[in-house]
Design a protein around this motif. Structure first.
Motif, PDB file in Angstrom:
ATOM      1  N   PHE A 201     -21.611  46.479 -11.944  1.00  0.00           N
ATOM      2  CA  PHE A 201     -20.300  46.325 -12.810  1.00  0.00           C
ATOM      3  C   PHE A 201     -20.562  46.277 -14.263  1.00  0.00           C
ATOM      4  CE2 PHE A 201     -17.172  43.918 -15.266  1.00  0.00           C
ATOM      5  CZ  PHE A 201     -16.061  44.777 -15.111  1.00  0.00           C
ATOM      6  N   SER A 202     -19.713  47.084 -14.939  1.00  0.00           N
ATOM      7  CA  SER A 202     -19.909  46.892 -16.390  1.00  0.00           C
ATOM      8  C   SER A 202     -18.600  47.139 -16.929  1.00  0.00           C
ATOM      9  CB  SER A 202     -20.794  48.124 -17.159  1.00  0.00           C
ATOM     10  OG  SER A 202     -20.048  49.367 -17.078  1.00  0.00           O
ATOM     11  N   PRO A 203     -18.006  46.370 -18.232  1.00  0.00           N
ATOM     12  CA  PRO A 203     -16.594  46.457 -18.656  1.00  0.00           C
ATOM     13  C   PRO A 203     -16.148  47.350 -19.242  1.00  0.00           C
ATOM     14  CG  PRO A 203     -17.788  45.155 -20.115  1.00  0.00           C
ATOM     15  CD  PRO A 203     -18.997  45.828 -18.866  1.00  0.00           C
ATOM     16  N   TYR A 204     -16.808  48.611 -19.281  1.00  0.00           N
ATOM     17  CA  TYR A 204     -16.367  49.693 -19.738  1.00  0.00           C
ATOM     18  C   TYR A 204     -16.370  50.868 -18.745  1.00  0.00           C
ATOM     19  CZ  TYR A 204     -15.916  53.700 -23.169  1.00  0.00           C
ATOM     20  OH  TYR A 204     -15.447  54.934 -23.842  1.00  0.00           O
TER      21      TYR A 204
ATOM     22  N   ARG B 221     -11.760  48.164 -15.334  1.00  0.00           N
ATOM     23  CA  ARG B 221     -11.849  47.293 -16.538  1.00  0.00           C
ATOM     24  C   ARG B 221     -10.530  46.411 -16.601  1.00  0.00           C
ATOM     25  NH1 ARG B 221     -12.349  51.713 -21.562  1.00  0.00           N
ATOM     26  NH2 ARG B 221     -12.286  49.987 -22.804  1.00  0.00           N
ATOM     27  N   GLN B 222      -9.365  46.684 -16.281  1.00  0.00           N
ATOM     28  CA  GLN B 222      -8.180  45.843 -16.418  1.00  0.00           C
ATOM     29  C   GLN B 222      -8.230  44.856 -15.073  1.00  0.00           C
ATOM     30  OE1 GLN B 222      -7.203  45.882 -19.127  1.00  0.00           O
ATOM     31  NE2 GLN B 222      -8.177  48.289 -19.750  1.00  0.00           N
TER      32      GLN B 222
ATOM     33  N   SER C 239     -17.432  46.094  -8.322  1.00  0.00           N
ATOM     34  CA  SER C 239     -16.473  45.173  -8.980  1.00  0.00           C
ATOM     35  C   SER C 239     -17.269  44.140  -9.623  1.00  0.00           C
ATOM     36  CB  SER C 239     -15.636  44.513  -7.733  1.00  0.00           C
ATOM     37  OG  SER C 239     -16.396  43.625  -6.949  1.00  0.00           O
ATOM     38  N   ARG C 240     -16.476  43.403 -10.573  1.00  0.00           N
ATOM     39  CA  ARG C 240     -17.343  42.304 -11.414  1.00  0.00           C
ATOM     40  C   ARG C 240     -17.766  41.221 -10.313  1.00  0.00           C
ATOM     41  NH1 ARG C 240     -15.462  37.230 -13.502  1.00  0.00           N
ATOM     42  NH2 ARG C 240     -15.791  36.851 -15.455  1.00  0.00           N
TER      43      ARG C 240
ATOM     44  N   ALA D 158      -2.270  50.666 -16.361  1.00  0.00           N
ATOM     45  CA  ALA D 158      -2.951  49.655 -15.454  1.00  0.00           C
ATOM     46  C   ALA D 158      -2.399  48.070 -15.975  1.00  0.00           C
ATOM     47  CB  ALA D 158      -4.451  49.275 -15.355  1.00  0.00           C
ATOM     48  N   ILE D 159      -2.386  48.072 -17.552  1.00  0.00           N
ATOM     49  CA  ILE D 159      -2.020  46.668 -18.035  1.00  0.00           C
ATOM     50  C   ILE D 159      -0.540  46.658 -17.958  1.00  0.00           C
ATOM     51  CG2 ILE D 159      -1.568  45.656 -20.284  1.00  0.00           C
ATOM     52  CD1 ILE D 159      -4.221  47.233 -21.307  1.00  0.00           C
TER      53      ILE D 159
ATOM     54  N   CYS E 242     -10.698  44.172 -13.353  1.00  0.00           N
ATOM     55  CA  CYS E 242     -11.799  42.967 -13.178  1.00  0.00           C
ATOM     56  C   CYS E 242     -11.673  42.394 -14.400  1.00  0.00           C
ATOM     57  CB  CYS E 242     -12.954  44.081 -13.178  1.00  0.00           C
ATOM     58  SG  CYS E 242     -13.112  44.674 -11.452  1.00  0.00           S
ATOM     59  N   SER E 243     -10.618  42.285 -15.160  1.00  0.00           N
ATOM     60  CA  SER E 243     -10.647  41.451 -16.428  1.00  0.00           C
ATOM     61  C   SER E 243     -10.465  40.123 -15.822  1.00  0.00           C
ATOM     62  CB  SER E 243      -9.319  41.715 -17.241  1.00  0.00           C
ATOM     63  OG  SER E 243      -8.214  41.471 -16.719  1.00  0.00           O
ATOM     64  N   PRO E 244     -11.151  39.088 -16.620  1.00  0.00           N
ATOM     65  CA  PRO E 244     -11.356  37.734 -15.975  1.00  0.00           C
ATOM     66  C   PRO E 244     -10.157  36.929 -15.391  1.00  0.00           C
ATOM     67  CG  PRO E 244     -11.811  37.554 -18.503  1.00  0.00           C
ATOM     68  CD  PRO E 244     -11.583  39.030 -18.041  1.00  0.00           C
ATOM     69  N   GLY E 245      -8.913  37.361 -15.849  1.00  0.00           N
ATOM     70  CA  GLY E 245      -7.890  36.632 -15.541  1.00  0.00           C
ATOM     71  C   GLY E 245      -7.177  37.121 -14.031  1.00  0.00           C
ATOM     72  N   PHE E 246      -7.834  38.426 -13.881  1.00  0.00           N
ATOM     73  CA  PHE E 246      -7.453  38.875 -12.598  1.00  0.00           C
ATOM     74  C   PHE E 246      -8.571  38.925 -11.586  1.00  0.00           C
ATOM     75  CE2 PHE E 246      -3.953  40.896 -15.294  1.00  0.00           C
ATOM     76  CZ  PHE E 246      -3.096  40.598 -14.275  1.00  0.00           C
TER      77      PHE E 246
END
Lengths: 453, 453, 453
Positions: A288-291, A296-297, A261-262, A227-228, A299-303
């Motif tokens: 949502f949870s980040p694990y 996780r990717q 989603s986040r 995903a990264i 919904c990372s804050p940059g995306f």
């Protein structure tokens, strides 16, 4: 279109899972590459190779791992742990080793589950070079002290990371993302269930041959690093993703879980909750949870993409998770078919979720003279008529069909059918900003395509 | 710093309460003055005297009340009600009287509690000049009709209202207010518990000798008129109060109650609820109401300060309230110590509640190569790692650490430790507007300072 | 003003219902016309006639229907179904017919309720020309095959639609609407209960002879087509409606139900919920839905008026609904009186729901020296004092009295009385924008006018 029935759909999904099951996949190497080629037989899939050493955000694409054999032999030369019998036996991404050593030196490299003494655990060591074996606890207990020959015939060398991408263009450049990881070896629910359902969903879209509103992107990728890698190489495409779902653990018979989603109130979150509440028994919506998986990717804050995760059993919460008990018996044809139907119905909601305007907004229009009402008064009215009243009442250009379905507690499909009927009768029109969506023709989950199980 | 343990803390708090218990306090006079002087031995306290007759908003500072003796003697000269035995026996603020009269004339001036016939009630008449006695119902029933000598040897004369103020400057002029009333005579939970815990809390701050972000203001004031007097004289300081708590009834063994500020969603309201939910059993959060302690004044609409009220038992709701049964046996060392710990932990939340920015916001950064992740994959993760993921995911400059603690359901302390670690690893920075808070060094409730009971 | 007591009120309401019960009403014709004339004897009512064929939005005013007789006679000439015995026997709006035919040809025109074999259903066919009879299922089963004479002596001809309108001007041109349908024949709860309570409510307003803040408009109209007709002809007046209620099914002994307006958080919605929660047992507040009574029209998106619907039993949910069992025994005097009281109390809330400003907003004003507080301290306080504290605390010009009543959980009336007292004491004033409402003099539900049952 009447070529599949639910039983057949489920059987075909399970057969596909069985075909992929024996392959020893990892986050790189021939296992995932072979898997992608099999998927490519079913849908138009681009297989992308990204060289080892490539920088992807904070990460680096690792060396490629391949394995031919792995075993522990006792002093008599008998294989007491044998990769060829089950690919979970080797710690995934193990570095090569061939040595003789006493059991006491091997022990720190052995993984078992005392609570489930017959099951082999699945363990990995992607980013710390190590070697190891996974075995049932009973196997472990049966090993006498003494010297053993340990061999892992693997390679860790420059190569590439492989992932598969199926892009189906629609009327709009706005995209819907369906993502699943394709890096687990012989594990069925996690994640052959996601792989097979995603493939079937893409195939339905292809076969519909319809002029969908959204463009669709299906990703078959190694977890986390895949995903990264995709996000690092596709920031423009990522910016076009309006809705998305990660599919995983959707083949067992547990009730459905959807992890939001986040954002928590994205259209996909509401569409998934709505469809699950109408189509399935006692679904649970998780915050949502980040694990978790690749949300996780996404919904990372940059995306911060509107991507949730659809599951039946939740990873980590069922005993079979990441063990040899997550096998082909753990997933069931009818459960796979139902998951496919849920996914297709969620896409239908997204495709058709327009905002409308009542063209006769002052008082109710006279439905009776248009044949849209019952004729004898004094008795109660059917859901179909009720849906028309809800649509007329709430169609002020602000409420989407999903808003109306939620407020009326009627299924989206009933609301959509009523909207079509009222449009035919010139009582409703798409709100101006949605005009381009007038001609969405197809229903992904149309009953002839994905029959209810 | 390891100089106190919880048992010792509790014992010291109770000993302090015992020292203050016998003093006959009121809203003015030598009782409260003497109390403030004893507090002054422990913390830097300014004792302020405000002359009788001073206008404070809609009120006027009353005459000063002092009392030496008070009794009812029967015809044989025996004291049947005796102020020297228990200072609750005299209606607080009684005007002087010395007269003989039949019991029938005294009756309207006698207060007892039939439902608790052994307890002496606590009653006051601050603003209507009156005299009276409080006695146990059994005492009252035992009085034969006949003539008695009543004597209240008190003075009501121009003097002053006394209050104590301890101001501890921090980096910022923004203030945190801790307020407790110091006007109740021999009552332990209400309010020696608040007095002693507030004193201990101020002393910890002094002894920390740390460069705190906030300035702290501790008020030891007579209820109602004291808060009104302070607010009338300190409108500039009041405008700098960002968070505050009134402390009262925090020495008994009931579960905690926190009454929210008028705003209802102030940071102090959320910090208190968070800390109570993680540190204590079954706390209850109460909505604001305009009746209660001095939060009534701080939350009056002209001020509307973010000041809540921390209690264990809620005033008025426990039978011992405002009776002689609210004595030193009713408060317990370990309960006082736990209340102190709760207060200190709330201050820690406020001190450290910054907003951060993830410096690697696109996908997760690779925690593994920094030693911030587990090494073998396939199993679940610990809270410490989970806290790192939450922080990275939500640190977009908008969410405070408390926001993240609430959403993740992890304790603030776990989140804060993760934030420190991620900052050390250059993965997180304070959001620009919070830059000045980078160097908050101390934890008020650090386990070596206020050990958990 | 002490001229009515609750028992008398209830008896009078029931007597009025009994007077109207026998009339064969429909959406047009002499039945509703006669009904309006009887109402006109009690309140100033304008009776409006709108000619058949008039266009009203998407509808057309239908031909006027009148009926003199209707029957089915068996071969012996005996009336086996007889309109003169019960006007429900004829399908409402039946076209005329006089013919002989075998039972088999009549059957498609017969309506009965097998589940309640003794009850006659109420059915209508307003907009599809048809004829028919309603009869008890036992009657139907008793009919032998054979020839019958069917006769409906009705007329369907150009005429007019009649409705009644009672307008009571207030200080403001802002209006409160009370609407009920007047088109049902011999049915008591639906809708003689609404008719009679609305009439009594208008009469109370007239008799109060008070300078109310709002103007009031009472509509007695045929269901659906009447509301549509009124709205089509009165768009200016409709735009002045600030609050409104449809009254229906408020004579039986079920608990109250209030269905919220489309807006869902309108002042009328909150006022109704508040009054019901304080005056009645276990009321239920229902979300808006677009099916129901004439709130359907008032809440259509082109109007979106703040109009809810007050009911006891909910239409369609009780077995007697739209049958001969909804008769005068089904409604009870004390239930009608209680409904009237609820309506009047809701009007009181709307009339008096001002926003105030605390004139002494810094700390509490000293209520004690104004005689507005208890004199001896140390004990709890009464609701009356509590209401004063709430008002002082929340009167910042933003909160209405209803906001304060909701937040304090005190009855609106207690808050209003406290507001009056604080205004008399110059502690409170109406917020500037509400200044015109200073002189609302009357309480509609004043206990001497509408006594509690």
């Amino acid at each position: 279109m009447d070529r599949v029935d639910s039983t057949a759909t489920g059987r075909e999904l399970h057969r596909f899972a069985a075909e992929l099951y024996p392959i020893c996949r990892s986050i790189t190497g021939d296992g995932i590459r072979q898997t992608l080629k099999i998927i490519q037989q079913r849908i138009p899939l681009e297989i992308v190779e990204v060289p080892s050493g490539t920088s992807v955000f904070d990460w680096t694409v690792p060396k490629e791992w391949n394995i031919r054999d792995g075993y522990i032999k006792d002093s008599s030369g008998r294989r007491v742990v044998d990769f060829l019998k089950c690919n979970l036996h080797v710690l995934n991404y193990s570095a090569p080793i061939h040595a003789k050593m006493p059991l006491s030196e091997i022990r720190p490299h052995l993984f078992s589950i005392p609570a489930h003494p017959d099951w082999i655990p699945y363990r990995t060591s992607y980013y710390k070079e190590d070697w190891g074996f996974c075995l049932s606890h009973n196997q472990l207990l049966a090993l006498p002290e003494g010297d053993y020959e340990v061999c892992i015939d693997s390679t860790l060398a420059d190569g590439s990371l492989s992932y598969g991408e199926c892009f189906l263009p629609g009327q709009s450049s706005d995209e819907i993302l369906i993502s699943c990881h394709a890096c687990h070896p012989s594990l069925a629910n996690d994640n052959l269930s996601g792989l097979t359902v995603a493939t079937a969903l893409a195939r339905i879209l292809v076969e519909c041959n319809a002029n969908f509103h959204y463009s669709y992107r299906f990703l078959f990728i190694p977890g986390t690093i895949g995903a990264i890698t995709w996000l690092a190489r596709n920031r423009d495409a990522a910016a076009r993703i309006r809705h998305g779902m990660v599919l995983t653990c959707i083949g067992d018979k547990a009730r459905f879980h959807y992890k939001k989603s986040r954002r928590g109130d994205a259209e996909i979150d509401r569409a998934a909750a709505h469809v699950l509440s109408h189509l399935t028994e006692a679904p649970e919506i998780l915050e949502f949870s980040p694990y978790g998986y690749d949300e996780r990717q996404y919904c990372s804050p940059g995306f911060d993409l509107a991507v949730g995760c659809l599951m039946r059993s939740v990873w980590g919460s069922f005993p079979e998770y990441h063990t040899s008990a997550d096998n082909l018996n753990f997933i069931e044809p009818k459960c796979l078919a139902e998951s496919l139907r849920v996914c297709a119905t969620i896409l239908d909601v997204l495709e058709n979720n327009g905002r409308y305007r009542n063209l006769s907004p002052f008082c109710e229009p006279q439905l009776g003279r248009r044949g849209l009402y019952r004729t004898t008064g004094g008795d109660s009215i059917a859901n179909e008529i009720n849906a028309r009243l809800w649509l007329l009442n709430l169609s002020d250009g602000e409420n989407s069909l999903l808003d109306i379905a939620e407020r009326s507690r009627l299924p989206f499909e009933t609301i959509l059918e009523a909207a079509d009927l009222l449009r035919e009768n010139s009582l409703l029109e798409l709100a101006p900003e949605a005009k381009g969506r007038e001609e969405v023709p197809a229903k992904v989950a149309h009953k002839n395509v994905v029959p209810s199980s």
